[in-house]
Design a protein around this motif. Structure first.
Motif, PDB file in Angstrom:
ATOM      1  N   LEU A 181      49.864  93.039 -34.450  1.00 47.69           N
ATOM      2  CA  LEU A 181      49.674  93.617 -35.783  1.00 47.69           C
ATOM      3  C   LEU A 181      50.864  94.492 -36.156  1.00 47.69           C
ATOM      4  N   GLN A 182      51.367  95.247 -35.178  1.00 46.14           N
ATOM      5  CA  GLN A 182      52.547  96.072 -35.440  1.00 46.14           C
ATOM      6  C   GLN A 182      53.731  95.204 -35.850  1.00 46.14           C
ATOM      7  N   ASN A 183      53.935  94.113 -35.135  1.00 50.23           N
ATOM      8  CA  ASN A 183      55.030  93.206 -35.486  1.00 50.23           C
ATOM      9  C   ASN A 183      54.850  92.625 -36.890  1.00 50.23           C
ATOM     10  N   THR A 184      53.608  92.324 -37.241  1.00 51.71           N
ATOM     11  CA  THR A 184      53.331  91.784 -38.575  1.00 51.71           C
ATOM     12  C   THR A 184      53.697  92.796 -39.658  1.00 51.71           C
ATOM     13  N   LEU A 185      53.321  94.044 -39.459  1.00 54.17           N
ATOM     14  CA  LEU A 185      53.642  95.081 -40.438  1.00 54.17           C
ATOM     15  C   LEU A 185      55.154  95.301 -40.532  1.00 54.17           C
ATOM     16  N   ILE A 186      55.842  95.198 -39.391  1.00 56.08           N
ATOM     17  CA  ILE A 186      57.297  95.360 -39.386  1.00 56.08           C
ATOM     18  C   ILE A 186      57.958  94.277 -40.241  1.00 56.08           C
ATOM     19  N   LEU A 187      57.538  93.017 -40.024  1.00 57.89           N
ATOM     20  CA  LEU A 187      58.149  91.919 -40.781  1.00 57.89           C
ATOM     21  C   LEU A 187      57.799  91.985 -42.261  1.00 57.89           C
ATOM     22  N   LEU A 188      56.555  92.329 -42.574  1.00 53.03           N
ATOM     23  CA  LEU A 188      56.173  92.452 -43.983  1.00 53.03           C
ATOM     24  C   LEU A 188      56.979  93.563 -44.665  1.00 53.03           C
ATOM     25  N   VAL A 208      56.122  82.256 -42.046  1.00 55.08           N
ATOM     26  CA  VAL A 208      55.853  81.578 -40.768  1.00 55.08           C
ATOM     27  C   VAL A 208      55.165  82.527 -39.799  1.00 55.08           C
ATOM     28  N   TRP A 209      55.620  83.772 -39.766  1.00 54.41           N
ATOM     29  CA  TRP A 209      54.992  84.719 -38.841  1.00 54.41           C
ATOM     30  C   TRP A 209      53.533  84.975 -39.206  1.00 54.41           C
ATOM     31  N   LEU A 210      53.216  85.018 -40.490  1.00 55.74           N
ATOM     32  CA  LEU A 210      51.818  85.200 -40.872  1.00 55.74           C
ATOM     33  C   LEU A 210      50.961  84.066 -40.319  1.00 55.74           C
ATOM     34  N   GLY A 211      51.478  82.824 -40.369  1.00 54.79           N
ATOM     35  CA  GLY A 211      50.763  81.702 -39.776  1.00 54.79           C
ATOM     36  C   GLY A 211      50.614  81.861 -38.277  1.00 54.79           C
ATOM     37  N   LEU A 212      51.675  82.309 -37.610  1.00 56.09           N
ATOM     38  CA  LEU A 212      51.601  82.532 -36.164  1.00 56.09           C
ATOM     39  C   LEU A 212      50.575  83.610 -35.831  1.00 56.09           C
ATOM     40  N   TYR A 213      50.592  84.681 -36.605  1.00 53.77           N
ATOM     41  CA  TYR A 213      49.670  85.783 -36.329  1.00 53.77           C
ATOM     42  C   TYR A 213      48.218  85.338 -36.475  1.00 53.77           C
ATOM     43  N   LEU A 214      47.943  84.579 -37.525  1.00 52.63           N
ATOM     44  CA  LEU A 214      46.564  84.149 -37.766  1.00 52.63           C
ATOM     45  C   LEU A 214      46.082  83.144 -36.724  1.00 52.63           C
ATOM     46  N   PHE A 215      46.938  82.183 -36.381  1.00 50.68           N
ATOM     47  CA  PHE A 215      46.488  81.081 -35.527  1.00 50.68           C
ATOM     48  C   PHE A 215      46.744  81.318 -34.046  1.00 50.68           C
ATOM     49  N   ILE A 216      47.882  81.929 -33.688  1.00 48.42           N
ATOM     50  CA  ILE A 216      48.189  82.135 -32.276  1.00 48.42           C
ATOM     51  C   ILE A 216      47.388  83.299 -31.699  1.00 48.42           C
TER      52      ILE A 216
END
Length: 253
Positions: free
Chosen positions: A124-131, A241-249
């Protein structure tokens, strides 16, 4: 009508990509990484030389409005090819997830020592960083359109910094994951998908660094900044792409 000068780099880079792919196969199966290292160095030199040639063309008046349209269209095609690239890996991911018996039953189970990382932690931290980096990239483009070059450069700098921080956090995640790419099908696809995404973050950051250098050299204006625009498109693609990775992986996995 603008006709670009002949260039050897499109043909040469095909050879470099083939060598890079072969080196990756040798590294994965036989732990022989010499070809991979040579391929990466070869690819980096070619890309830098190619970008330098384009830079000279732009500064000598070799590009016009037709060239700008062509560059935008080329970037759209490139991003479309990248979408298909990741789609293939996602297809393999869902196939192995839904039919683990066809992957020797080796999915993300504790029997194989694979425990999916908590999505509310480091992922989640990585997701917020990229967003956040995507927002900064958009602000850089908006400030350039308004003629605020110093602010545009500042936001590009922040975008690249957040990208570097993301890659560093990804390395920490790999170390703390507790499994490897050979542990199970999930492990293999986890490292393939996130690893290739990390490579794309590095490529996007490199494009933005070149844009920052060109911005500092007064190569951009409110009307002419197609390179920065293309780099921003690529960075937003990396975010999606990362949002897809976060949701599915992490969540679905």
């Amino acid at each position: 009508m603008h006709t670009p000068s002949s260039s050897p780099w499109p043909a040469v880079i095909v050879v470099a990509v083939i060598n890079l792919a072969g080196g990756a196969i040798l590294t994965w199966h036989y732990n022989i990484n010499l070809n991979l290292r040579v391929g990466l160095i070869f690819m980096s030199i070619i890309l830098l030389t190619w970008f330098y040639d384009m830079y000279k063309e732009m500064n000598t008046g070799g590009h016009n409005s037709v060239s700008s349209v062509n560059v935008r269209f080329a970037m759209v095609l490139f991003i479309a090819s990248e979408v298909l690239f990741f789609a293939g890996f996602f297809w393999g991911y869902f196939h192995s997830c839904w039919k683990p018996e066809e992957a020797n039953g080796a999915w993300a189970t504790e029997e194989y020592g694979v425990v999916v990382m908590n999505p509310l932690g480091l992922p989640l931290q990585n997701t917020l960083i990229l967003l956040g980096s995507g927002v900064c990239c958009t602000l850089a483009h908006e400030n350039l359109l308004r003629g605020k070059y110093s602010k545009a450069g500042f936001y590009i700098y922040i975008t690249v910094g957040l990208g570097a921080f993301f890659v560093a956090c990804q390395a920490v995640e790999y170390i703390s994951s507790g499994f490897s790419g050979n542990t199970s099908s999930y492990g293999t696809l986890f490292f393939l998908l996130t690893g290739f995404h990390g490579l794309h973050v590095f490529i996007g950051a490199s494009l933005l660094i070149l844009a920052m250098i060109r911005l500092g050299g007064s190569n951009f204006s409110e009307e002419k900044h197609v390179y920065l625009e293309a780099a921003a498109w690529y960075w937003h693609f990396v975010d999606v792409v990362w949002l897809g990775l976060y949701l599915f992986i992490y969540w679905y996995g």
